[in-house]
Design a protein around this motif. Structure first.
Motif, PDB file in Angstrom:
ATOM      1  N   ASP A 145       0.979  -1.122   0.183  1.00  0.00           N
ATOM      2  CA  ASP A 145      -0.009   0.064  -0.160  1.00  0.00           C
ATOM      3  C   ASP A 145       1.012   1.281   0.085  1.00  0.00           C
ATOM      4  N   PRO A 146       0.962   1.972  -1.028  1.00  0.00           N
ATOM      5  CA  PRO A 146       2.011   2.931  -0.986  1.00  0.00           C
ATOM      6  C   PRO A 146       1.614   4.330  -0.071  1.00  0.00           C
ATOM      7  N   GLU A 147       0.538   4.262   0.194  1.00  0.00           N
ATOM      8  CA  GLU A 147       0.276   5.261   1.336  1.00  0.00           C
ATOM      9  C   GLU A 147       0.759   4.817   2.679  1.00  0.00           C
ATOM     10  N   GLU A 148       1.096   3.567   3.069  1.00  0.00           N
ATOM     11  CA  GLU A 148       1.387   3.078   4.334  1.00  0.00           C
ATOM     12  C   GLU A 148       2.665   2.699   4.387  1.00  0.00           C
ATOM     13  N   ASP A 149       3.286   1.958   3.277  1.00  0.00           N
ATOM     14  CA  ASP A 149       4.515   1.385   3.230  1.00  0.00           C
ATOM     15  C   ASP A 149       5.781   2.307   2.758  1.00  0.00           C
ATOM     16  N   GLU A 150       6.837   1.945   3.227  1.00  0.00           N
ATOM     17  CA  GLU A 150       8.136   2.717   2.603  1.00  0.00           C
ATOM     18  C   GLU A 150       8.526   2.090   1.510  1.00  0.00           C
ATOM     19  N   THR A 163      -0.136  -5.402 -21.751  1.00  0.00           N
ATOM     20  CA  THR A 163      -1.643  -5.566 -21.302  1.00  0.00           C
ATOM     21  C   THR A 163      -2.191  -6.728 -21.258  1.00  0.00           C
ATOM     22  N   ASN A 164      -1.395  -7.838 -21.508  1.00  0.00           N
ATOM     23  CA  ASN A 164      -1.820  -9.318 -20.977  1.00  0.00           C
ATOM     24  C   ASN A 164      -2.145  -9.467 -19.534  1.00  0.00           C
ATOM     25  N   ILE A 165      -1.432  -8.709 -18.668  1.00  0.00           N
ATOM     26  CA  ILE A 165      -1.335  -8.890 -17.304  1.00  0.00           C
ATOM     27  C   ILE A 165      -2.459  -7.908 -16.631  1.00  0.00           C
ATOM     28  N   SER A 166      -3.303  -8.692 -15.742  1.00  0.00           N
ATOM     29  CA  SER A 166      -4.422  -7.915 -15.229  1.00  0.00           C
ATOM     30  C   SER A 166      -3.973  -6.628 -14.529  1.00  0.00           C
ATOM     31  N   TRP A 167      -4.806  -5.560 -14.425  1.00  0.00           N
ATOM     32  CA  TRP A 167      -4.321  -4.319 -13.655  1.00  0.00           C
ATOM     33  C   TRP A 167      -3.974  -4.584 -12.327  1.00  0.00           C
ATOM     34  N   ASP A 168      -4.881  -5.627 -11.598  1.00  0.00           N
ATOM     35  CA  ASP A 168      -4.455  -5.873 -10.282  1.00  0.00           C
ATOM     36  C   ASP A 168      -3.243  -6.668  -9.964  1.00  0.00           C
ATOM     37  N   CYS A 169      -2.622  -7.047 -11.110  1.00  0.00           N
ATOM     38  CA  CYS A 169      -1.349  -7.899 -11.126  1.00  0.00           C
ATOM     39  C   CYS A 169      -0.105  -7.137 -11.087  1.00  0.00           C
ATOM     40  N   HIS A 170      -0.527  -5.775 -11.744  1.00  0.00           N
ATOM     41  CA  HIS A 170       0.955  -4.966 -11.826  1.00  0.00           C
ATOM     42  C   HIS A 170       1.541  -4.569 -10.514  1.00  0.00           C
ATOM     43  N   LEU A 171       3.033  -4.303 -10.430  1.00  0.00           N
ATOM     44  CA  LEU A 171       3.492  -3.905  -9.357  1.00  0.00           C
ATOM     45  C   LEU A 171       3.848  -2.445  -9.437  1.00  0.00           C
ATOM     46  N   HIS A 172       4.154  -1.959  -7.990  1.00  0.00           N
ATOM     47  CA  HIS A 172       4.357  -0.634  -8.156  1.00  0.00           C
ATOM     48  C   HIS A 172       5.908  -0.334  -8.405  1.00  0.00           C
ATOM     49  N   PRO A 173       6.245   0.750  -9.134  1.00  0.00           N
ATOM     50  CA  PRO A 173       7.409   0.666  -9.848  1.00  0.00           C
ATOM     51  C   PRO A 173       8.488   1.104  -8.554  1.00  0.00           C
ATOM     52  N   GLN A 174       8.095   1.883  -7.719  1.00  0.00           N
ATOM     53  CA  GLN A 174       9.158   2.133  -6.526  1.00  0.00           C
ATOM     54  C   GLN A 174       9.444   1.052  -5.569  1.00  0.00           C
ATOM     55  N   TYR A 175       9.127  -0.045  -5.712  1.00  0.00           N
ATOM     56  CA  TYR A 175       9.230  -1.251  -4.753  1.00  0.00           C
ATOM     57  C   TYR A 175       9.852  -2.196  -5.525  1.00  0.00           C
ATOM     58  N   GLU A 176      10.664  -3.093  -4.672  1.00  0.00           N
ATOM     59  CA  GLU A 176      11.470  -4.397  -5.398  1.00  0.00           C
ATOM     60  C   GLU A 176      10.674  -5.448  -4.656  1.00  0.00           C
ATOM     61  N   TYR A 177      10.163  -6.431  -5.371  1.00  0.00           N
ATOM     62  CA  TYR A 177       9.462  -7.468  -5.013  1.00  0.00           C
ATOM     63  C   TYR A 177      10.188  -8.708  -5.046  1.00  0.00           C
TER      64      TYR A 177
END
Length: 106
Positions: free
Chosen positions: A3-8, A53-67
């Motif tokens: 959650d970009p609003e809560e997580d660093e 666009t083959n990936i569902s919108w809910d599956c995309h990652l936030h670019p400022q994080y490393e997963y």
């Protein structure tokens, strides 16, 4: 995951076992394999949000994080060819033209 609003910003790690469904298929880099448990650790990649666009919108990652995704079983990894890189697309794939016998077509 995040959650970009809560997580660093930075590294975020989650176990495969923490997800109930595994519908998101994302490119990744395998960074570790545990021979004892036969599981993998992977860094998820999602650099082309607008192009992929083959990936569902809910599956995309936030670019400022490393997963990092841990405890991935072998059946949870699919190896796919990049588009147009399979053998069928190679110039040398079809070595001879398919001949049609004379008289087959009117």
């Amino acid at each position: 995951w995040v959650d970009p609003e809560e997580d660093e910003e930075g590294l975020t790690t989650l176990s495969w076992n923490a997800h109930e469904n595994h519908d998101c298929l994302l490119p990744c880099i395998i960074i570790d394999r545990s021979s004892r448990t036969q599981t993998y650790t992977a860094k998820l990649m999602d650099t082309a949000h607008s192009e992929n666009t083959n990936i569902s919108w809910d599956c995309h990652l936030h670019p400022q994080y490393e997963y990092l995704y841990t405890d991935i079983p072998r059946h949870g990894i699919q190896i796919l060819d990049k588009p147009y890189t399979a053998d069928a697309f190679q110039r040398e794939a079809f070595r001879e033209p398919m001949g049609v016998p004379e008289g087959m077509y009117p």
